[in-house]
Each structure stands twice: as C-alpha cells, then as structure tokens.
Write a protein that holds these residues in place. Structure first.
Motif, PDB file in Angstrom:
ATOM      1  N   THR A   1      75.697  48.146  71.338  1.00  0.00           N
ATOM      2  CA  THR A   1      75.167  49.269  70.556  1.00  0.00           C
ATOM      3  C   THR A   1      76.301  49.904  69.745  1.00  0.00           C
ATOM      4  O   THR A   1      76.164  51.021  69.256  1.00  0.00           O
ATOM      5  CB  THR A   1      74.536  50.349  71.458  1.00  0.00           C
ATOM      6  OG1 THR A   1      75.517  50.741  72.421  1.00  0.00           O
ATOM      7  CG2 THR A   1      73.306  49.849  72.172  1.00  0.00           C
TER       8      THR A   1
ATOM      9  N   PRO B   1      66.166  44.079  66.148  1.00  0.00           N
ATOM     10  CA  PRO B   1      66.019  45.520  66.325  1.00  0.00           C
ATOM     11  C   PRO B   1      66.384  46.272  65.039  1.00  0.00           C
ATOM     12  O   PRO B   1      67.267  45.861  64.308  1.00  0.00           O
ATOM     13  CB  PRO B   1      66.993  45.855  67.457  1.00  0.00           C
ATOM     14  CG  PRO B   1      67.759  44.636  67.758  1.00  0.00           C
ATOM     15  CD  PRO B   1      67.173  43.484  67.024  1.00  0.00           C
ATOM     16  N   GLU B   2      65.642  47.352  64.822  1.00  0.00           N
ATOM     17  CA  GLU B   2      65.896  48.184  63.650  1.00  0.00           C
ATOM     18  C   GLU B   2      67.256  48.867  63.780  1.00  0.00           C
ATOM     19  O   GLU B   2      67.628  49.300  64.865  1.00  0.00           O
ATOM     20  CB  GLU B   2      64.797  49.240  63.587  1.00  0.00           C
ATOM     21  CG  GLU B   2      64.942  50.241  62.478  1.00  0.00           C
ATOM     22  CD  GLU B   2      63.736  51.184  62.436  1.00  0.00           C
ATOM     23  OE1 GLU B   2      62.772  50.867  61.723  1.00  0.00           O
ATOM     24  OE2 GLU B   2      63.752  52.214  63.123  1.00  0.00           O
ATOM     25  N   CYS B   3      67.995  48.960  62.692  1.00  0.00           N
ATOM     26  CA  CYS B   3      69.208  49.769  62.738  1.00  0.00           C
ATOM     27  C   CYS B   3      69.087  50.926  61.753  1.00  0.00           C
ATOM     28  O   CYS B   3      68.135  50.995  60.973  1.00  0.00           O
ATOM     29  CB  CYS B   3      70.465  48.932  62.534  1.00  0.00           C
ATOM     30  SG  CYS B   3      70.725  48.340  60.891  1.00  0.00           S
TER      31      CYS B   3
ATOM     32  N   HIS C   1      73.073  51.345  65.946  1.00  0.00           N
ATOM     33  CA  HIS C   1      72.116  50.439  66.589  1.00  0.00           C
ATOM     34  C   HIS C   1      71.502  51.112  67.802  1.00  0.00           C
ATOM     35  O   HIS C   1      71.992  50.957  68.911  1.00  0.00           O
ATOM     36  CB  HIS C   1      72.827  49.136  66.977  1.00  0.00           C
ATOM     37  CG  HIS C   1      73.402  48.442  65.796  1.00  0.00           C
ATOM     38  ND1 HIS C   1      72.662  47.644  64.971  1.00  0.00           N
ATOM     39  CD2 HIS C   1      74.639  48.489  65.254  1.00  0.00           C
ATOM     40  CE1 HIS C   1      73.417  47.208  63.990  1.00  0.00           C
ATOM     41  NE2 HIS C   1      74.626  47.702  64.126  1.00  0.00           N
ATOM     42  N   PRO C   2      70.402  51.855  67.587  1.00  0.00           N
ATOM     43  CA  PRO C   2      69.752  52.547  68.705  1.00  0.00           C
ATOM     44  C   PRO C   2      69.277  51.550  69.761  1.00  0.00           C
ATOM     45  O   PRO C   2      69.268  51.859  70.939  1.00  0.00           O
ATOM     46  CB  PRO C   2      68.562  53.249  68.053  1.00  0.00           C
ATOM     47  CG  PRO C   2      68.816  53.221  66.581  1.00  0.00           C
ATOM     48  CD  PRO C   2      69.705  52.062  66.314  1.00  0.00           C
ATOM     49  N   THR C   3      68.863  50.356  69.332  1.00  0.00           N
ATOM     50  CA  THR C   3      68.456  49.302  70.256  1.00  0.00           C
ATOM     51  C   THR C   3      69.578  48.281  70.312  1.00  0.00           C
ATOM     52  O   THR C   3      70.094  47.888  69.266  1.00  0.00           O
ATOM     53  CB  THR C   3      67.183  48.606  69.729  1.00  0.00           C
ATOM     54  OG1 THR C   3      66.236  49.611  69.378  1.00  0.00           O
ATOM     55  CG2 THR C   3      66.592  47.677  70.769  1.00  0.00           C
TER      56      THR C   3
END
Lengths: 160, 102
Positions: free
Chosen positions: A7, A90-92, A114-116
């Motif tokens: 992350t 994953p969305e950033c 990068h939350p995910t």
C-alpha cells in the motif's frame, strides 16, 4: 511479476517556473495533456463527483475515475482505474497539489495512493511513467516544447 | 542541477535512495537501521537529498515519512539523452542486466 502486495504511496515532486494557474490548465485541459501525457487527452467538467478520463490517441478510454476534490488552482484529487481492464486492478487515488514554492516558482506534488493493497509489480509502470510525465509537463510549460519520448508499454499481461 | 549531482556524489546518500527504492515512505528511525552511522548523520544526509529534491517528505500524524523522488534524475537524463538514444541505451542496459544475472 512479484506477488508481494503493497500500500506504499508514490510521491513525485517537480518545481516549475510558471504561475499555479498555468500548471492547473496543463493538468485539466486536453490541448496540454495530449502533449506530455503520452498523447492522452483529458476530459471532464471538473466538478466534484463528475467522471474524468484519459483518452488514448486512437480514441479508446485509457484511465477513468471520479473527481473527488477540485480546488483550482491548488488541489485536484482523482480516483484512477484502468478503463480497458475494469475491476481487475484495485482503484488508486492520484492527488495533485500545487503550491507557490517561491517567487515565480510552483511546487507540483503528485501522490499516488493505494487504499487497496496492490501487487508491487503493478507499481513499476507508474514508477517509470510518472517521472517522464512530470518532466514533460515542466518542459512544456517552461519552454513550450514537450519531451518527445516513446510511450512505455505496460507489462504484457496488462496490455489493452 | 548542481545540487542533484552533489547529493548523488556520496555513497551513503545513494544507499539511502536504494533503500527507499526498495521500500518507499520510511521514517528516519527505520532508515537508520543498518546504516552504521549516527542518527544525526543520517538526518543530515536526508536533508541534503531533500534539498536536491531527490526525496519528498510527508507528515502522517507525528511521523515524517521519506519518499524517493526520481523526477530530477529524469530531467538530467532528458537533457543529454534524446529519443533515438533511449532505445539503444535500454537495449544495452537490458543486455548488461542479463549478463550480470548469469
């Protein structure tokens, strides 16, 4: 590709000898992005909650997302998804901060968050691409000429 | 540009950049590990790297995190490496890497 997840943020900074408003226009108007963002044209009405996108020179959508924050000419926060591989990665979140560093010079900070957790290998594209994009933006605004660099290709398994 | 070359001229500062390249966003304490020098010395090296814009710092609560910023290095490369050289240099770099990995 490494399967290690991360992350870690990526933070890139460049100093540009122009006014903050010019940097803002360069980030939000396609006539500028087409010249430094690997030929991509940016599109949006730049209202909070609106869709924004980067379009490839052949017309296909490349990156799509939502405008999370829009505070011209200081701060732009965008969610970031690969349009041609929806849901696969994953969305950033990409944030541009524009500050007056000193007289006539702006400090532009790009933060990719990068939350995910994301595979480390997937960060490599951005790590290669962003310095070229930001150098190109600086060069375009300061000299009127963008850098003429080839578009780096994403890893084979990620190509559109 | 002078500041970038001066900052990169020191082996310990290049090592700090290598460590941030391997793991981005570290604190001073984390970066002191394995450096074999005082905390003050590491802080001074980080200050020089930050002044040269080779490191970006960000505060998260009370923690100051350090991030590698390769943009100035790219700007130096762009000054002397044109679009035609890039492909050839990449090929040479790949070749060197392949040979060294054997």
């Amino acid at each position: 590709m490494s399967s290690d997840l991360t992350t870690e943020d990526t933070i890139y900074v460049t100093y540009i000898a122009v006014a903050p408003e010019q940097v803002w226009r360069a980030l939000t108007e396609s006539q500028f992005t087409a010249r430094y963002f690997f030929g991509r044209s940016v599109e949006s009405d730049w209202k909070q909650g609106s869709k924004w996108l980067l379009r490839m020179p052949d017309g296909r959508e490349d990156i799509v997302g939502v405008v999370r924050e829009c505070d011209p000419p200081r701060r732009l926060v965008l969610t970031w998804n690969i349009a041609w591989a929806p849901g696969q990665f994953p969305e950033c979140v990409v944030t541009y901060d524009i500050e007056q560093a000193f007289d006539g010079v702006v400090r532009l900070t790009m933060t990719e968050a990068h939350p995910t957790p994301i595979a480390k290998g997937l960060l490599e594209g951005g790590r290669k691409g962003w310095p070229m994009i930001l150098s190109g933006l600086k060069s375009l605004l300061e000299t009127g000429n963008a850098l003429n660099v080839p578009t780096p290709m994403p890893p084979k398994e990620l190509q559109p | 540009m002078d500041a970038v070359f001066r900052a990169l001229a020191d082996r310990n500062r290049r090592r700090l950049l290598d460590r941030l390249h391997a793991r981005n966003g570290q604190t001073l304490n984390a970066l002191c590990d394995e450096m074999g020098m005082t905390r003050q010395a590491v802080a001074k090296h980080l200050g020089i790297l930050e002044a040269a814009n080779l490191i970006a710092v960000q505060w998260r609560g009370r923690e100051k995190l350090h991030f590698i910023n390769p943009v100035p290095i790219n700007e130096i490369a762009e000054r002397w490496i044109g679009k035609f050289e890039r492909g050839r240099l990449q090929a040479l770099t790949d070749l060197k890497k392949q040979l060294e990995e054997k």
